[in-house]
Each structure stands twice: as structure tokens, then as C-alpha cells.
Design an enzyme around this catalytic site. Structure first.
Site, PDB file in Angstrom:
ATOM      1  N   ARG A  52      10.474  66.544  -3.781  1.00  6.75           N
ATOM      2  CA  ARG A  52       9.104  66.499  -2.783  1.00  6.75           C
ATOM      3  C   ARG A  52       8.408  65.088  -3.208  1.00  6.75           C
ATOM      4  NH1 ARG A  52       4.612  68.861  -3.967  1.00  6.75           N
ATOM      5  NH2 ARG A  52       5.694  71.094  -4.643  1.00  6.75           N
ATOM      6  N   TYR A 104       3.841  58.430  23.412  1.00  8.82           N
ATOM      7  CA  TYR A 104       4.815  59.654  23.446  1.00  8.82           C
ATOM      8  C   TYR A 104       4.008  61.223  23.567  1.00  8.82           C
ATOM      9  CZ  TYR A 104       7.795  63.209  21.626  1.00  8.82           C
ATOM     10  OH  TYR A 104       8.494  64.430  21.339  1.00  8.82           O
ATOM     11  N   ASP A 176       3.534  52.004  16.957  1.00 10.29           N
ATOM     12  CA  ASP A 176       4.587  52.919  17.111  1.00 10.29           C
ATOM     13  C   ASP A 176       5.680  51.863  17.654  1.00 10.29           C
ATOM     14  OD1 ASP A 176       6.707  54.580  17.820  1.00 10.29           O
ATOM     15  OD2 ASP A 176       5.153  56.302  18.298  1.00 10.29           O
ATOM     16  N   LYS A 201      15.399  58.036  16.224  1.00  9.41           N
ATOM     17  CA  LYS A 201      15.987  57.445  17.352  1.00  9.41           C
ATOM     18  C   LYS A 201      16.880  56.201  16.889  1.00  9.41           C
ATOM     19  CE  LYS A 201      13.482  60.563  19.539  1.00  9.41           C
ATOM     20  NZ  LYS A 201      12.071  60.677  18.948  1.00  9.41           N
TER      21      LYS A 201
END
Ligand code: P1T
Length: 392
Positions: A52, A104, A176, A201
Site C-alpha cells: 500500500r 467529466y 486534467d 484512457k
């Protein structure tokens, strides 16, 4: 051999963080599919304790992504939304963001319906004008967040102007960069503090990995973001990091092909009488074309417009008819994979944006979004022609 080379984008995409495995000579570094690491004595370890907090496969990927964006630090997360959420957790109750209103739908949702619960406040502005952003800044504003080109209206915001304003006012400028990838646009070089991606993406590029990343060169910010990453724990798996690293090696060639295909298809759609309007920054008629040609460029300096196109069909019925008659473009959310996708933003990706707000943005029921893949251009054009024929 340790020779210092001034390495280009495609070379860095293939080699940074991807050095052959010192133990075995494996040219492709292995996937460290492990949650934990043996210690010699309590607290005596080789820099890796628990996955983690750190994992070698994730570190390799983070170094590569940071290099491609021209930043010093990359911090990877289990999705784009997890990356954005970690960034918001750098701030606290009462802090205010100025956010570009065309963004988005999931970003809108998490800010207005999750982080509002923690008294994080947002003002939504038309970020095409830096003056609009300036006018929304208050004494509690801590960051400006923009997405350019925006999802799905393909509006352009001036990164350099926004970053200058943010720096003058002591705010963070966050961009972004999902629609572009660092092959097309490098916000940190234009003055932004943070570039943010849905790695899902173009970066991962094959519609098989969900991931996000934050990239910055700010030491204190990065230190806190790594702290949030290990504390909150929304980290990607080692195998997904390995897949993303493999995908980045072909980013340059993929984006060139996405962009070439999309430019031709945008021109084809733009000339077609059944389509009311085409939103693609590569068309000279796009209101953001000049800005796009300036701030979107390949690492060797030629303008590039990416693989995303939106188009106005005129009505929900026409949008449905067009989509129904496509065979190569698959109806699905997401974008940036090698395969072409089509989606209906009002019903699908942006359904959580209230209707009045959608309509004010031009995000109508007739709007259709294409993620142009890297298939043969002729097949894609024939497919769109079949969709258009059904509208006649
Ligand atoms: O899906 P995820 O990896 O969590 O990334 C969210 C995200 C962030 N920013 C932009 C610009 C995005 O487009 C997305 C995700 N978008 C879609 C799934 C979509 O179809 O538009």
C-alpha cells in the site's frame, strides 16, 4: 554503461523505470505481485515495506509517468477519480476551488456530492476565459481545476494564462490532461502545478486497466500526496501497473494514429449535411483552434489534436439512430483505447450533471461522443457513413 543522454519522449516512454532486472537480466522488469517485503531486522529493509505504501512495479510506472509529463513526482491511484480524490484530501474543510464547469461528469459528481459533505466548496465557471476564473477567486480559494479540451464539449482553456493567474494569487493550478496525454500537452511545462490523468484512457490505452495519476514537481505537495496515497490506500495493483508500463511504450505511435484518424473523420463529419455541428479542436472553425494549435503539441513541436470528437445530431432520436447503425464503433463509456467507442454523454457519462447545466453547456440530448481508435481509417469512415445514412 552509464552515458548521460538527452532522451526524447518515445525513448523515455520505453526506458525510464524500465531498466533490465539487475538480478536476472530480464529486459522487461518483472511484476512484483507481492503485498509485503521481508525485513532483515525490525525496521531494516530495502526501501519497500508493504505494497500500500510502495511497490517496485508501481514505483517504476510512477517514475515513467513523471518523466513523460516533465514532472519530478508521479503518484498513482486505483482510478482517475481516486487520484482526484487524493488531491482534494490534500486540502481541508472550508477550502474552496474554482473549477471549469465543463468537465467529466464523475469529477462534477465527486466534488458536488461527496466532498461537499466535508465542506469543500466549489465555484463552477466557464474556464475558456481566465477573467471568469479570476472573478470567482475568494479569500478561501486554494486551487483552480481545469480540463482542456473538456469532456465532452471539447472546449479549450488557456493553461499558461490560468497557471499565471494561479501563481499570482498563490493557488495551485491543476489540469486534467486525460484527453491529451503528455504526448499532446504538457501542463507542467506551461506553468501548472499538477497534471492529473485518468490513466484508464490513452496512457493505459487498451481498455483493460483502471488507474489514475497525479504528477507534480512541488516537493511539499508530493510528500503530502504520497502520504495520502499510503494512508487512504486507493492504490493500483502491481499487475495493473505492469500493464500500464507496457502500454506507455507505444503511447507515441498510438496517439499519432488516434490523431490522424480523428482529424480525417472530423473533417468528414463536418462536411456532412446530416450533422449540425462537429466539436474537434483540429478544425479551423473550432473557437479554440488557435489556442489548441499553440498549447497542444507533440514533444517535437507539431500541433496535435487527439482522438476525441463530439458531434451534434439534432435530437435524441437521431443520436440513437446514428449509434444503432454503427458496427465498428462500440457503444460504451470510456475512451482512449485502441478500439473506437461511441457514447451518449447526456444518458451515459454526464447523466449526473443536472439537465439545465448540461443544456447551458451545449451538452444536448442530440450530442454523441466518439473516441476514435487506431483501426483502419477506411473502416472507421465507412462505419460513420453507415450511421449517417440512417439519418437521411
Ligand atoms: O474513470 P476514471 O479512471 O476514474 O477517470 C475519471 C476521469 C477523469 N477525467 C476525465 C477527463 C475522464 O474522462 C474520466 C473518465 N471518463 C470516462 C469514463 C468517460 O467515458 O468520459
Amino acid at each position: 554503461m552509464s552515458r548521460k543522454l538527452k532522451q526524447g519522449f518515445a525513448t523515455r516512454a520505453i526506458h525510464v523505470g524500465q531498466e533490465p532486472d539487475p538480478g536476472t537480466g530480464a529486459v522487461v522488469p518483472p511484476v512484483y505481485q507481492t503485498t509485503t517485503f521481508a525485513q532483515e531486522d525490525p525496521g531494516i529493509h530495502r526501501g519497500f515495506i508493504y505494497s500500500r505504501a510502495q511497490n517496485p512495479t508501481r514505483t517504476s510506472l510512477e517514475q515513467n509517468l513523471a518523466s513523460l509529463e516533465g514532472g519530478r513526482y508521479g503518484i498513482a491511484f486505483a482510478s482517475g477519480m481516486a487520484a482526484l480524490s487524493a488531491l482534494v484530501m490534500h486540502f481541508g474543510a472550508g477550502d474552496h476551488f474554482v473549477v471549469g464547469e465543463n468537465i467529466y461528469g464523475g469529477t462534477y459528481r465527486v466534488l458536488t456530492r461527496v466532498f461537499n459533505r466535508f465542506n469543500i466548496k466549489c465555484s463552477w465557471v466557464d474556464s475558456r476565459s481566465v477573467d471568469n476564473i479570476a472573478a470567482a477567486i475568494t479569500s478561501t480559494t486554494r486551487a483552480v481545476i481545469i480540463e482542456t479540451p473538456s469532456n465532452p464539449m471539447m472546449t479549450l482553456s488557456d493553461i499558461e494564462g490560468t497557471a499565471r493567474l494561479a501563481r499570482d494569487r498563490d493557488l495551485l493550478c491543476v489540469v486534467d490532461n486525460t484527453f491529451m496525454s503528455p504526448y499532446c500537452q504538457r501542463p507542467l511545462e506551461l506553468g501548472a502545478h499538477v497534471a492529473f490523468h485518468s490513466v484508464t484512457k490513452y496512457l493505459a490505452g487498451h481498455s483493460d486497466v483502471l488507474m489514475g495519476v497525479l504528477i507534480t514537481s512541488e516537493d511539499d505537495l508530493a510528500e503530502d500526496l504520497y502520504f495520502v496515497q499510503k494512508s487512504v490506500g486507493a492504490v493500483p495493483s502491481p499487475f495493473d501497473c505492469w500493464l500500464a508500463s507496457r502500454s506507455l511504450k507505444t503511447l507515441a505511435v498510438r496517439i499519432e494514429q488516434h490523431s490522424r484518424n480523428a482529424l480525417t473523420l472530423a473533417r468528414f463529419l463536418d462536411e456532412h449535411s446530416e450533422i449540425k455541428r462537429v466539436y474537434y479542436p483540429g478544425l479551423p472553425t473550432h473557437p479554440g483552434h488557435e489556442l489548441a494549435a499553440r498549447q497542444q503539441s507533440t514533444p517535437d513541436g507539431h500541433p496535435v489534436f487527439g482522438g476525441m470528437i463530439s458531434l451534434e445530431t439534432g435530437s435524441l432520436e437521431r443520436a440513437r439512430m446514428f449509434i444503432k447503425n454503427l458496427a465498428v464503433f462500440t457503444l460504451a463509456e470510456s475512451l482512449g483505447g485502441v478500439e473506437s467507442l461511441v457514447e451518449h454523454p447526456a444518458i451515459m457519462t454526464h447523466a449526473d450533471v443536472p439537465r439545465e447545466k448540461r443544456e447551458a453547456l451545449g451538452l444536448t440530448d442530440g450530442l454523441v461522443r466518439l473516441s476514435v481508435g487506431i483501426e483502419d481509417l477506411a473502416d472507421l469512415q465507412d462505419d460513420l457513413a453507415a450511421g449517417l445514412a440512417a439519418l437521411a
